[in-house]
Design a protein around this motif. Structure first.
Motif: not given
Lengths: 380, 243
Positions: A214-226
């Motif tokens: 879960a934390p890795i998935a969040k990190t990835i999605d946050d990384m490319f969010k914008n």
């Protein structure tokens, strides 16, 4: 058991009708088992996947791509051990009507990601070495009688043109959910042919611990969010489950169709049983005169329904089990591991039991309640 | 004490709004070992009387006792078991099950007993032997002549060694030769095996084979003439009060 010859003789009275009734029961249960297996296969596919593998797709939808450049950035995320990518190809084979699952993959990293796909080392090497090489599931090879070294031409649908691959390796999955009806080839070759270097369908990431998913998935999605290519990352199981939900409420649909078929056949069977019982009014009266009790006659008629139902169930359910097992049916790779489960067989047997009781009950009660004197007078 | 005792039996049917009285207080004794022929016009109640004795129908009032059992008071389940043990029934139209062989048809009453397969086999062969059809065991009814079918039907009626054999117009569908064969067989069953036989018939020849002949007319029993040569037989039917 001593009444069995009487039951069998009665069923043999109108052989064609009995055969057709048994065939209709068998067909209904075959369809029931098949539809139920679609449900169980999709459910199993949704449960397939390593908890240590994550899948990143374009947040807009799975049909949209992601830049290849993401690979290095994903690899750099703490907790990510390895990264690979794939792209849906979706070509057709032969006359243009034959379809099976086809992926473009990054060969080396993909095979490292999926040790469940087993193949001889020399074939693996040959596949990795050649840009136009194809890796094919064993059952797909058997289906088309392909040999290693043979060229296979496909017509692209999403990516138009004729695509020719050389089969260099054949894999056997250790997990049936991976499926054996898939053809894979080099992603690099596709990119080159399409002249669109730098795009992947989805990424697959191997992580260090399941609890970090879960934390890795969040990190990835946050990384490319914008960015222009925002991601949606989840476990491989969730990814497969999303494929399953793309089919809509399949369970309800298949279940409803299955039960409708069974109900329709119930009416057919009950009608055939009723016809048989009605034709034997005189004989039932004679049997009562001989001393057959209402209960015995009820049992004899019910036994006829049981023989029809059990034979139909054996053919229908057994046939479905055998057919799908021996043919490795997978709906062109969409339903890998398509196999009638024990639970489905048990459920099908229960349906057959209900079918037997429901279709036999009315004629059995009628036979039991038949007033013997008026029945004899009617036919005298 | 008679084997079959019919006491003050009334029987009426309701047909639409009309009530039809078949018997209005009939009384009859049938002794063990007797051969009784019931004659009479259509609708006189001959078959109804057979059905009452067999427990296939219930009297409106009165009692029927067969071998000490009160048939008219039994429940359906008891009646079926009793019928299997005590009654052999032969129909005019043979009523063999067409899907069963002669052997299987004769075996039917024995399926209701606790006899083993081997014992059943012995009895079926014996019964078919008595009617002279041991060489037709595996034949289906459609492969037999009318007379042979009726003899199989008689074998089916005697195979469980019943107390009474009831026959409803057994020669009604047979030619003269087959009729004679069947009647000779019935006579033999009565003489040699001491079977109690009640036969309903329109056929004077058939009635001649009986030791006692009764006429049923409008629900009344009238004693008829038995064949002189048989008149001395011990078998007799005593006609009681009838109206």
């Amino acid at each position: 058991m001593k009444y069995l010859p009487l039951v069998l003789a009665n069923l043999g009275r109108h052989k064609r009708r009995t055969v057709l009734t048994i065939a209709s029961v068998a067909l209904a249960l075959f369809l029931f088992a098949s539809l139920q297996t679609v449900v169980t296969t999709i459910a199993a596919a949704a449960n397939f996947g390593s908890a240590r593998r994550l899948v990143s797709t374009n947040a807009t939808g799975i049909v949209f791509t992601l830049p290849i450049a993401y690979a290095n950035r994903l690899q750099a995320v703490p907790g990510v051990q390895s990264v690979t990518w794939a792209n849906w190809f979706g070509g057709r084979y032969g006359d243009g009507k034959t379809f099976f699952a086809t992926f473009a993959i990054d060969p080396k990293s993909y095979l490292e990601m999926y040790p469940e796909m087993v193949m001889p080392p020399e074939q693996k090497e040959a596949f990795l070495r050649e840009r136009t090489a194809a890796l094919v599931g064993k059952h797909l090879m058997e289906t088309f009688g392909w040999k290693v070294g043979q060229n296979v031409s496909m017509q692209g649908t999403i990516f138009p043109g004729d695509w020719t691959f050389t089969i260099r390796a054949v894999y056997v999955p250790t997990d049936p959910q991976i499926g054996e009806d898939v053809l894979m080839f080099h992603h690099e070759y596709m990119e080159e042919r399409l002249n669109r270097p730098g795009l992947a369908g989805w990424y697959i990431l191997k992580i260090d611990h399941t609890e970090n998913a879960a934390p890795i998935a969040k990190t990835i999605d946050d990384m490319f969010k914008n960015s222009s290519f925002a991601t949606k990352t989840g476990t491989e199981q969730a990814f497969n489950a999303s494929f399953a939900t793309m089919w809509g409420n399949v369970s309800l649909l298949m279940g409803t169709i299955g039960m409708a078929v069974v109900f329709a056949i119930l009416l057919v069977t009950a009608n055939a049983m009723m016809m048989g019982a009605r034709e034997r009014t005189r004989e039932v009266a004679v049997l009562k005169t001989i001393g057959f009790s209402d209960r015995t006659l009820f049992g004899v008629v019910m036994l006829e329904a049981v023989v029809i139902g059990a034979t139909g169930a054996l053919i229908g359910l057994g046939g479905a089990k055998l057919l799908y097992k021996t043919t490795h049916f997978s709906a062109g790779g969409f339903l890998p591991g398509f196999d009638v489960t024990t639970n489905t067989l048990v459920l099908g047997s229960a349906v057959a039991l209900v079918l037997m009781v429901a279709s036999g009950l009315v004629p059995a009660v009628r036979a039991a309640r038949l007033p013997v004197v008026s029945a004899l007078r009617q036919v005298a | 004490m008679a084997l079959v005792e019919i006491r003050d039996v009334h029987k009426s049917f309701q047909r639409d709004t009309q009530r039809i009285d078949v018997f209005d207080g009939i009384t009859l004794d049938i002794d063990e070992g007797s051969f009784l022929a019931l004659m009479g016009p259509s609708g006189s109640g001959k078959s109804t009387l057979l059905n009452l004795i067999a427990g296939l129908d219930k009297p409106t009032s009165g009692t029927i006792t067969v071998a000490g059992a009160h048939v008219s008071e039994m429940k359906p389940g008891q009646l079926a078991a009793w019928r299997a043990r005590h009654i052999g029934f032969v129909f005019q139209s043979f009523n063999l099950l067409p899907v069963l062989t002669a052997y299987q048809n004769v075996e039917l009453p024995l399926l209701l007993t606790r006899l083993s397969k081997r014992e059943r086999d012995e009895r079926v062969k014996l019964a078919l032997g008595v009617v002279g059809l041991e060489d037709r065991m595996s034949h289906y009814p459609r492969q037999l002549s009318g007379g042979q079918e009726q003899r199989v039907s008689i074998a089916r009626a005697i195979v469980a060694d019943p107390t009474v054999i009831l026959l409803d117009e057994p020669t009604g569908q047979l030619d003269a030769k087959s009729s004679q064969e069947v009647l000779t067989l019935l006579r033999r069953l009565n003489d040699e095996f001491k079977k109690t036989i009640v036969i309903v018939t329109h056929d004077a020849n058939a009635a001649e084979r009986a030791t006692t002949v009764l006429h049923l007319e409008k629900g009344n029993l009238i004693r008829g003439d038995a064949v002189p040569s048989l008149r001395s037989s011990e078998a007799s039917a005593a006609v009681g009060r009838s109206r």
